[in-house]
Design a protein around this motif. Sequence first.
Motif, short mmCIF file in Angstrom:
data_model
loop_
_atom_site.label_atom_id
_atom_site.label_comp_id
_atom_site.label_asym_id
_atom_site.label_seq_id
_atom_site.Cartn_x
_atom_site.Cartn_y
_atom_site.Cartn_z
N ASN A 67 0.81 -1.08 0.07
CA ASN A 67 0.05 -0.05 -0.10
C ASN A 67 0.84 1.23 -0.26
N GLU A 68 1.84 1.50 1.04
CA GLU A 68 2.71 2.17 0.99
C GLU A 68 3.39 2.45 -0.46
N THR A 120 1.49 -5.72 -4.87
CA THR A 120 0.64 -6.50 -4.31
C THR A 120 1.20 -7.22 -3.10
N ALA A 121 0.43 -7.44 -1.86
CA ALA A 121 1.04 -8.25 -1.04
C ALA A 121 1.25 -9.76 -1.76
N ALA A 122 2.49 -10.52 -1.29
CA ALA A 122 2.53 -11.84 -1.95
C ALA A 122 3.74 -12.49 -1.02
N HIS A 123 3.68 -13.92 -1.16
CA HIS A 123 4.84 -14.50 -0.74
C HIS A 123 4.85 -15.53 -1.65
N GLU A 124 5.88 -15.78 -2.57
CA GLU A 124 5.88 -16.58 -3.70
C GLU A 124 7.31 -16.59 -4.08
N ASN A 125 7.62 -17.13 -5.30
CA ASN A 125 8.89 -17.32 -5.74
C ASN A 125 9.12 -16.47 -7.04
N THR A 126 10.36 -16.08 -7.22
CA THR A 126 10.69 -15.43 -8.39
C THR A 126 12.01 -15.79 -9.00
#
Length: 349
Positions: free
Chosen positions: A240-241, A274-280
């Motif tokens: 958001n920030e 966007t809030a996320a917890h995943e792989n890149t």
Amino acid sequence: METLDINLFDYELPEELIAQTPLQKRDTSHLMVLNKETGDITHKHFYDIIDYLKPGDVLVRNNTKVIPARLFGTKEETNAHVEVLLLKNTHDDVWECLCGNAKKIKVDTVISFGDGRLKAKCLEVRDEGIRILEMIYDGIFYEILDQLGIMPLPPYIKEKLNDPDRYQTVYAKVEGSAAAPTAGLHFTPELLEKIREKGVEILDVTLHVGLGTFRPVKVENVLEHHMHSEYYEISEDVANELNKAKKEGRRIIAVGTTSCRTLESNIKKYGQFTAAHENTSIFIYPGYKFEAIDCLITNFHLPKSTLVMLVSALASREKILHAYKVAVEKKYRFFSFGDSMFITNETEL
């Protein structure tokens, strides 16, 4: 098929310029300020970074914490010595690991560390020395790792590190990295406080540094290089920030290539933060259009590495290679414990 020659990202580096030990005080390292538009170069010290930041800027840093990820053990059946580097916690007690003597490690092989206080069972064999291991232990995993593991310094650092905390940022918080996000090593608590007082917003993301960051590129055509994926997290508050800052036209400054890759992969995927917890497994090289960041604080990177390609995408290959040539002439210190660079769009504030 498109090609991009790996040799375009090579440069001459005398070995004595590879920093072997950290400086006594973190923020006294040299700082090269590079204007990505004009190519102008200014020589400063890292504590001068505050003069190049302005109220409203957003500084995004990676709060990952390096774990003592290097383990030395023996195969239970044969007592053969095995070295294991923990790269990524895929789920529960299952880790992606890079193994020395990997040919000896087949499915169902059990490796014992520290007289059996920790064991690892091979679940899967992958290419290039990668194995998927399940950790078997009693108690708390990270406590056992603290007792048995060693800080995984990069191979070009030959000196022993007397204080393991010097391979952590002062804001390291979330355990899980196989290497430090080294651009952040220059900050002190006092400097961060001054930056806050100036009206700069400081936000944290997490990317656990794995093989993707420091694995050498072995193909002649860069576009054939396969990036390993790394796990990242952005919280809802931080997203958001960041969106608010973007909307208001404020600068987003990434501390390090890991923060940069976290933000770029997130905005590319979702169109906004966007809030996320995943792989890149994002691979940034010249021709890439940056959408998330405006400026970058970074160190000096290895020749022919994906990180030299990333900074070349931000400031152009010609400007980066010229800056590196100047850095060599001025005897800057290179790589993890070395000096820093600020790639900015404004030189005079």
